[in-house]
Motif scaffolding. Structure first.
Motif, mmCIF file in Angstrom:
data_model
loop_
_atom_site.group_PDB
_atom_site.id
_atom_site.type_symbol
_atom_site.label_atom_id
_atom_site.label_comp_id
_atom_site.label_asym_id
_atom_site.label_seq_id
_atom_site.Cartn_x
_atom_site.Cartn_y
_atom_site.Cartn_z
ATOM 1 N N TYR A 122 0.830 -1.205 0.000
ATOM 2 C CA TYR A 122 0.000 0.000 0.000
ATOM 3 C C TYR A 122 0.866 1.257 0.000
ATOM 4 O O TYR A 122 0.626 2.191 -0.778
ATOM 5 N N GLY A 123 1.880 1.303 0.888
ATOM 6 C CA GLY A 123 2.719 2.493 0.998
ATOM 7 C C GLY A 123 3.443 2.815 -0.282
ATOM 8 O O GLY A 123 3.559 3.991 -0.664
ATOM 9 N N ASN A 124 3.933 1.799 -0.979
ATOM 10 C CA ASN A 124 4.636 2.021 -2.237
ATOM 11 C C ASN A 124 3.680 2.473 -3.336
ATOM 12 O O ASN A 124 3.976 3.411 -4.088
ATOM 13 N N TYR A 127 2.683 6.045 -2.783
ATOM 14 C CA TYR A 127 3.742 7.008 -3.118
ATOM 15 C C TYR A 127 3.660 7.439 -4.580
ATOM 16 O O TYR A 127 3.848 8.609 -4.907
ATOM 17 N N TYR A 128 3.391 6.481 -5.463
ATOM 18 C CA TYR A 128 3.372 6.798 -6.896
ATOM 19 C C TYR A 128 2.112 7.573 -7.298
ATOM 20 O O TYR A 128 2.049 8.112 -8.402
ATOM 21 N N ASN A 129 1.131 7.630 -6.424
ATOM 22 C CA ASN A 129 -0.084 8.397 -6.698
ATOM 23 C C ASN A 129 0.128 9.831 -6.236
ATOM 24 O O ASN A 129 -0.033 10.151 -5.058
ATOM 25 N N LYS A 130 0.498 10.712 -7.164
ATOM 26 C CA LYS A 130 0.798 12.099 -6.808
ATOM 27 C C LYS A 130 -0.495 12.912 -6.705
ATOM 28 O O LYS A 130 -1.279 12.978 -7.657
ATOM 29 N N ALA A 131 -0.701 13.521 -5.552
ATOM 30 C CA ALA A 131 -1.914 14.308 -5.326
ATOM 31 C C ALA A 131 -1.748 15.708 -5.911
ATOM 32 O O ALA A 131 -0.673 16.313 -5.822
ATOM 33 N N ARG A 132 -2.814 16.222 -6.490
ATOM 34 C CA ARG A 132 -2.844 17.605 -6.999
ATOM 35 C C ARG A 132 -3.556 18.464 -5.963
ATOM 36 O O ARG A 132 -4.747 18.306 -5.723
ATOM 37 N N VAL A 133 -2.815 19.386 -5.354
ATOM 38 C CA VAL A 133 -3.376 20.278 -4.339
ATOM 39 C C VAL A 133 -3.647 21.627 -4.985
ATOM 40 O O VAL A 133 -2.767 22.234 -5.599
ATOM 41 N N SER A 134 -4.868 22.107 -4.849
ATOM 42 C CA SER A 134 -5.265 23.368 -5.475
ATOM 43 C C SER A 134 -5.396 24.468 -4.416
ATOM 44 O O SER A 134 -6.019 24.272 -3.372
ATOM 45 N N LEU A 135 -4.768 25.618 -4.691
ATOM 46 C CA LEU A 135 -4.866 26.796 -3.825
ATOM 47 C C LEU A 135 -5.297 27.993 -4.656
ATOM 48 O O LEU A 135 -4.995 28.073 -5.854
ATOM 49 N N GLU A 136 -5.948 28.933 -3.996
ATOM 50 C CA GLU A 136 -6.347 30.169 -4.660
ATOM 51 C C GLU A 136 -6.163 31.321 -3.688
ATOM 52 O O GLU A 136 -6.641 31.270 -2.553
ATOM 53 N N SER A 336 -1.582 38.627 7.792
ATOM 54 C CA SER A 336 -2.012 38.628 6.389
ATOM 55 C C SER A 336 -1.115 37.771 5.507
ATOM 56 O O SER A 336 -1.244 37.781 4.283
ATOM 57 N N THR A 337 -0.183 37.033 6.113
ATOM 58 C CA THR A 337 0.745 36.192 5.347
ATOM 59 C C THR A 337 0.217 34.762 5.251
ATOM 60 O O THR A 337 -0.129 34.152 6.267
ATOM 61 N N HIS A 338 0.157 34.253 4.043
ATOM 62 C CA HIS A 338 -0.279 32.882 3.797
ATOM 63 C C HIS A 338 0.946 31.992 3.595
ATOM 64 O O HIS A 338 1.944 32.410 2.992
ATOM 65 N N PHE A 339 0.848 30.762 4.073
ATOM 66 C CA PHE A 339 1.925 29.789 3.933
ATOM 67 C C PHE A 339 1.353 28.499 3.360
ATOM 68 O O PHE A 339 0.194 28.166 3.589
ATOM 69 N N TYR A 340 2.212 27.794 2.628
ATOM 70 C CA TYR A 340 1.898 26.395 2.323
ATOM 71 C C TYR A 340 3.169 25.591 2.525
ATOM 72 O O TYR A 340 4.208 25.878 1.916
ATOM 73 N N ILE A 341 3.079 24.578 3.406
ATOM 74 C CA ILE A 341 4.188 23.683 3.679
ATOM 75 C C ILE A 341 3.873 22.358 2.986
ATOM 76 O O ILE A 341 2.926 21.664 3.358
ATOM 77 N N SER A 342 4.666 22.013 1.976
ATOM 78 C CA SER A 342 4.369 20.837 1.171
ATOM 79 C C SER A 342 5.051 19.596 1.734
ATOM 80 O O SER A 342 6.159 19.652 2.269
ATOM 81 N N SER A 343 4.374 18.459 1.571
ATOM 82 C CA SER A 343 4.970 17.172 1.948
ATOM 83 C C SER A 343 5.913 16.658 0.873
ATOM 84 O O SER A 343 6.577 15.640 1.075
ATOM 85 N N GLY A 344 5.971 17.362 -0.273
ATOM 86 C CA GLY A 344 6.925 17.020 -1.319
ATOM 87 C C GLY A 344 6.361 16.097 -2.379
ATOM 88 O O GLY A 344 5.511 15.255 -2.105
ATOM 89 N N ILE A 345 6.863 16.260 -3.597
ATOM 90 C CA ILE A 345 6.440 15.370 -4.681
ATOM 91 C C ILE A 345 7.288 14.107 -4.701
ATOM 92 O O ILE A 345 6.843 13.038 -5.101
ATOM 93 N N GLY A 346 8.532 14.213 -4.251
ATOM 94 C CA GLY A 346 9.419 13.057 -4.171
ATOM 95 C C GLY A 346 9.531 12.570 -2.738
ATOM 96 O O GLY A 346 8.633 12.789 -1.917
ATOM 97 N N ILE A 347 10.655 11.922 -2.431
ATOM 98 C CA ILE A 347 10.798 11.352 -1.100
ATOM 99 C C ILE A 347 12.260 10.997 -0.866
ATOM 100 O O ILE A 347 13.030 10.802 -1.807
ATOM 101 N N GLU A 359 2.864 15.101 -3.448
ATOM 102 C CA GLU A 359 1.952 16.080 -4.039
ATOM 103 C C GLU A 359 2.693 17.153 -4.829
ATOM 104 O O GLU A 359 3.905 17.354 -4.660
ATOM 105 N N TYR A 360 1.954 17.798 -5.688
ATOM 106 C CA TYR A 360 2.388 19.066 -6.286
ATOM 107 C C TYR A 360 1.232 20.052 -6.096
ATOM 108 O O TYR A 360 0.059 19.658 -5.959
#
Length: 366
Positions: A122-124, A127-136, A336-347, A359-360
């Motif tokens: 499952y974990g492997n 990993y190959y399923n890259k999530a698309r995260v949408s921000l606006e 008023s500052t926005h942040f996004y901390i990503s878990s990364g597309i790779g590993i 994710e990207y």
């Protein structure tokens, strides 16, 4: 740092001892076969240590890939075997698990094997399923039209993430038809060598938008001068305590901080004062490691994109990153500052995502 290094190696050794003892007890085999199993498991973990001590650049690329994947994956398997046997020991104390289940047991051995195979398949796959995260985000009129930015962090390209992986990620990015591509560090894993031998720079040149990036700690581990040469070949504009203004996209400024590995890097306040003193431009900061987020807020940054944490990669390490960082994953806001901390597309290490995602991020600036 030395204390953390000792803990980093000492804990797995203790885990090996604990798991090895349990494996010896639970296997319904003769002493010879038990010994062979224990030796094979120890050899896999020994590769993890050997990779650090000797380095992988000394062996052929195919062998280096095997050594990296087997050695580093064993660390994660060891973690879950330790947790599983702890649960079983606790169950035995509560008389929920019979002692026969953990001693010379066919049922116990097959159960442990099935659970471990299920978790890591499952974990492997996950990993190959890259999530698309949408921000606006609303720039309050500082861009003349909606802009689409694709953002990534922690690609960790190298012995375990080869050119074929990067090719998939480039296709994801190009499908978005972005105006900009931003990368928040750790493009390289531990060595530039596999990227050069495989010609990974050619994949970056397929990106159909300008690429801006900051350095991560792994760029320093891999040899920062060699990394810089690779970035030039790949067409990546690396911002080291630098900024770029993009008037063709509106009042937009991208600032890239050097990684905190460099103790002499400039503060975010100094960078804002130098590159966005009037704060009339919409300012995006790329900073690999998400420490001291309050300083970015005080400096008047509009949006900061970071990575580094991987959100622990697997549970329950994600709990540790939550304890260490003010925000270890996801969207966050201070003033008023926005942040996004990503878990990364790779590993880094074994290719497993358990309780986290690769994710990207697609950011739309209104």
């Amino acid at each position: 740092m030395k204390i953390w290094a000792i803990i980093f190696f000492l804990l797995p050794i203790l885990g090996c001892t604990y798991v090895g003892w349990h494996v010896w007890r639970i296997l319904p085999l003769t002493a010879v076969w038990k010994t062979l199993v224990i030796v094979a498991m120890a050899a896999c973990f020994a590769l993890f240590i050997l990779n650090f001590v000797l380095g992988l650049d000394r062996v052929s690329l195919p062998w280096a890939r095997v050594m990296y994947n087997v050695g580093n994956s064993s660390l994660f398997i060891l973690l879950y075997l330790t947790m599983l046997f702890l649960v079983l020991d606790f169950g035995q104390l509560l008389h929920l698990v019979p002692s026969s289940f953990l001693k010379n047991s066919v049922v116990g051995s097959l159960t442990v094997l099935a659970v471990m195979v299920g978790i890591f398949v499952y974990g492997n796959t996950h990993y190959y399923n890259k999530a698309r995260v949408s921000l606006e985000l609303d720039t309050k009129g500082r861009v003349e039209r909606p802009l689409k930015l694709v953002m990534m962090s922690d690609l960790h390209l190298g012995y375990h993430n080869p050119r074929t992986e990067m090719a998939r990620w480039v296709d994801f990015v190009n499908a978005e038809q972005p105006d900009l591509v931003l990368i928040a560090g750790d493009i390289i894993d531990i060595s530039v060598r596999p990227l050069l031998e495989e010609g990974v720079a050619a994949e970056f040149r397929r990106l159909q938008a300008p690429v801006y990036a900051c350095l991560g700690n792994h760029e320093y581990y891999s040899g920062e001068p060699k990394a810089q040469q690779f970035f030039r070949d790949a067409g990546i504009r690396v911002l080291r305590d630098e900024a770029v203004n993009l008037p063709e996209l509106g009042h937009l400024t991208i600032i890239g901080r050097d990684d905190r590995t460099n103790p002499h890097r400039k503060s975010v306040a100094q960078l804002m004062k130098a590159f966005s003193p009037e704060k009339t431009n919409y300012t995006i900061v790329l900073d690999h490691q998400p420490y001291h987020l309050d300083r970015s807020a005080k400096a008047g940054v509009d949006f900061q994109f970071s990575g580094h944490t991987h959100y622990g990669q697997v549970w329950p390490i994600s709990w540790i990153t939550k304890a260490i960082y003010e925000c270890s994953y996801g969207s966050y806001q201070l003033d008023s500052t926005h942040f996004y901390i990503s878990s990364g597309i790779g590993i880094w290490g074994g290719k497993f995502r358990i309780g986290t995602q690769s994710e990207y991020v697609v950011l739309t600036l209104k």
